[in-house]
Scaffold this motif. Structure first.
Motif, PDB file in Angstrom:
ATOM      1  N   UNK A  46      27.237  37.559  30.862  1.00  0.00           N
ATOM      2  CA  UNK A  46      27.431  36.543  29.839  1.00  0.00           C
ATOM      3  C   UNK A  46      26.141  36.249  29.072  1.00  0.00           C
ATOM      4  N   UNK A  47      25.047  36.044  29.797  1.00  0.00           N
ATOM      5  CA  UNK A  47      23.786  35.686  29.139  1.00  0.00           C
ATOM      6  C   UNK A  47      23.217  36.862  28.342  1.00  0.00           C
ATOM      7  N   UNK A  48      23.252  38.070  28.923  1.00  0.00           N
ATOM      8  CA  UNK A  48      22.625  39.215  28.259  1.00  0.00           C
ATOM      9  C   UNK A  48      23.484  39.849  27.171  1.00  0.00           C
ATOM     10  N   UNK A  49      24.804  39.876  27.356  1.00  0.00           N
ATOM     11  CA  UNK A  49      25.662  40.560  26.381  1.00  0.00           C
ATOM     12  C   UNK A  49      26.715  39.666  25.725  1.00  0.00           C
ATOM     13  N   UNK A  50      26.669  38.367  26.017  1.00  0.00           N
ATOM     14  CA  UNK A  50      27.651  37.462  25.428  1.00  0.00           C
ATOM     15  C   UNK A  50      27.591  37.420  23.911  1.00  0.00           C
ATOM     16  N   UNK A  51      26.427  37.647  23.351  1.00  0.00           N
ATOM     17  CA  UNK A  51      26.263  37.603  21.894  1.00  0.00           C
ATOM     18  C   UNK A  51      27.027  38.718  21.191  1.00  0.00           C
ATOM     19  N   UNK A  52      27.432  39.770  21.937  1.00  0.00           N
ATOM     20  CA  UNK A  52      28.150  40.877  21.315  1.00  0.00           C
ATOM     21  C   UNK A  52      29.639  40.593  21.159  1.00  0.00           C
ATOM     22  N   UNK A  53      30.108  39.470  21.572  1.00  0.00           N
ATOM     23  CA  UNK A  53      31.498  39.040  21.576  1.00  0.00           C
ATOM     24  C   UNK A  53      32.300  39.851  22.594  1.00  0.00           C
ATOM     25  N   UNK A  54      32.222  41.178  22.568  1.00  0.00           N
ATOM     26  CA  UNK A  54      32.947  41.975  23.554  1.00  0.00           C
ATOM     27  C   UNK A  54      32.390  41.687  24.946  1.00  0.00           C
ATOM     28  N   UNK A  55      31.080  41.521  25.066  1.00  0.00           N
ATOM     29  CA  UNK A  55      30.480  41.149  26.343  1.00  0.00           C
ATOM     30  C   UNK A  55      30.954  39.780  26.796  1.00  0.00           C
ATOM     31  N   UNK A  56      31.100  38.856  25.845  1.00  0.00           N
ATOM     32  CA  UNK A  56      31.582  37.518  26.157  1.00  0.00           C
ATOM     33  C   UNK A  56      33.027  37.567  26.628  1.00  0.00           C
ATOM     34  N   UNK A  57      33.856  38.331  25.927  1.00  0.00           N
ATOM     35  CA  UNK A  57      35.270  38.460  26.305  1.00  0.00           C
ATOM     36  C   UNK A  57      35.389  39.118  27.685  1.00  0.00           C
ATOM     37  N   UNK A  58      34.615  40.175  27.922  1.00  0.00           N
ATOM     38  CA  UNK A  58      34.651  40.835  29.231  1.00  0.00           C
ATOM     39  C   UNK A  58      34.233  39.874  30.340  1.00  0.00           C
ATOM     40  N   UNK A  59      33.197  39.094  30.111  1.00  0.00           N
ATOM     41  CA  UNK A  59      32.748  38.127  31.116  1.00  0.00           C
ATOM     42  C   UNK A  59      33.817  37.069  31.374  1.00  0.00           C
ATOM     43  N   UNK A  60      34.492  36.612  30.331  1.00  0.00           N
ATOM     44  CA  UNK A  60      35.539  35.611  30.493  1.00  0.00           C
ATOM     45  C   UNK A  60      36.732  36.181  31.257  1.00  0.00           C
ATOM     46  N   UNK A  61      37.133  37.398  30.916  1.00  0.00           N
ATOM     47  CA  UNK A  61      38.245  38.039  31.636  1.00  0.00           C
ATOM     48  C   UNK A  61      37.875  38.244  33.104  1.00  0.00           C
ATOM     49  N   UNK A  62      36.660  38.711  33.353  1.00  0.00           N
ATOM     50  CA  UNK A  62      36.188  38.929  34.723  1.00  0.00           C
ATOM     51  C   UNK A  62      36.174  37.605  35.497  1.00  0.00           C
ATOM     52  N   UNK A  63      35.740  36.547  34.863  1.00  0.00           N
ATOM     53  CA  UNK A  63      35.699  35.236  35.511  1.00  0.00           C
ATOM     54  C   UNK A  63      37.098  34.729  35.842  1.00  0.00           C
ATOM     55  N   UNK A  64      38.089  35.148  35.051  1.00  0.00           N
ATOM     56  CA  UNK A  64      39.463  34.704  35.266  1.00  0.00           C
ATOM     57  C   UNK A  64      40.222  35.563  36.274  1.00  0.00           C
ATOM     58  N   UNK A  65      39.628  36.667  36.705  1.00  0.00           N
ATOM     59  CA  UNK A  65      40.277  37.547  37.682  1.00  0.00           C
ATOM     60  C   UNK A  65      40.433  36.803  39.015  1.00  0.00           C
ATOM     61  N   UNK A  66      41.400  37.244  39.841  1.00  0.00           N
ATOM     62  CA  UNK A  66      41.589  36.578  41.142  1.00  0.00           C
ATOM     63  C   UNK A  66      40.309  36.586  41.986  1.00  0.00           C
ATOM     64  N   UNK A  67      40.126  35.502  42.699  1.00  0.00           N
ATOM     65  CA  UNK A  67      38.946  35.320  43.532  1.00  0.00           C
ATOM     66  C   UNK A  67      39.268  35.755  44.954  1.00  0.00           C
ATOM     67  N   UNK A  68      38.403  36.587  45.526  1.00  0.00           N
ATOM     68  CA  UNK A  68      38.552  36.963  46.930  1.00  0.00           C
ATOM     69  C   UNK A  68      37.973  35.841  47.774  1.00  0.00           C
ATOM     70  N   UNK A  69      38.768  35.366  48.694  1.00  0.00           N
ATOM     71  CA  UNK A  69      38.300  34.303  49.574  1.00  0.00           C
ATOM     72  C   UNK A  69      37.479  34.878  50.703  1.00  0.00           C
ATOM     73  N   UNK A  70      36.402  34.201  51.012  1.00  0.00           N
ATOM     74  CA  UNK A  70      35.547  34.636  52.113  1.00  0.00           C
ATOM     75  C   UNK A  70      36.153  34.190  53.426  1.00  0.00           C
ATOM     76  N   UNK A  71      36.148  35.085  54.392  1.00  0.00           N
ATOM     77  CA  UNK A  71      36.671  34.746  55.711  1.00  0.00           C
ATOM     78  C   UNK A  71      35.584  34.016  56.491  1.00  0.00           C
ATOM     79  N   UNK A  72      35.967  32.923  57.092  1.00  0.00           N
ATOM     80  CA  UNK A  72      35.028  32.193  57.929  1.00  0.00           C
ATOM     81  C   UNK A  72      35.560  32.167  59.338  1.00  0.00           C
ATOM     82  N   UNK A  73      34.728  32.502  60.281  1.00  0.00           N
ATOM     83  CA  UNK A  73      35.155  32.479  61.671  1.00  0.00           C
ATOM     84  C   UNK A  73      34.766  31.148  62.291  1.00  0.00           C
ATOM     85  N   UNK A  74      35.674  30.584  63.044  1.00  0.00           N
ATOM     86  CA  UNK A  74      35.394  29.285  63.670  1.00  0.00           C
ATOM     87  C   UNK A  74      35.350  29.394  65.152  1.00  0.00           C
TER      88      UNK A  74
END
Length: 74
Positions: A46-74
């Protein structure tokens, strides 16, 4: 002090600058807010390529992708 018109223009310019910065960092903020497992690379893209618009769109799409949850052992 300046005239009311010039003061209004100053406030308008400050508002537009704040809005522009807010929109520019939106993909990184989304990634951080969602605790995305790739939030650091999303911020870098986002910071380095966001100014290209395509970099901004790619970063936004990537940020909206499903999040993998971290497994925590108790």
């Amino acid at each position: 002090m300046g005239s009311p018109e010039s003061l209004g223009e100053l406030y308008g310019a400050i508002f537009m600058l704040a809005l522009s910065i807010g929109l520019y960092i939106l993909p990184g903020a989304v990634a951080s807010g969602r605790d995305h497992h790739h939030q650091a690379p999303i911020w870098v893209l986002n910071i380095l390529l966001g100014w290209t618009v395509i970099g901004w769109v790619l970063a936004l799409v990537w940020a909206a992708m499903p999040v993998k949850r971290r497994h925590t052992s108790t």
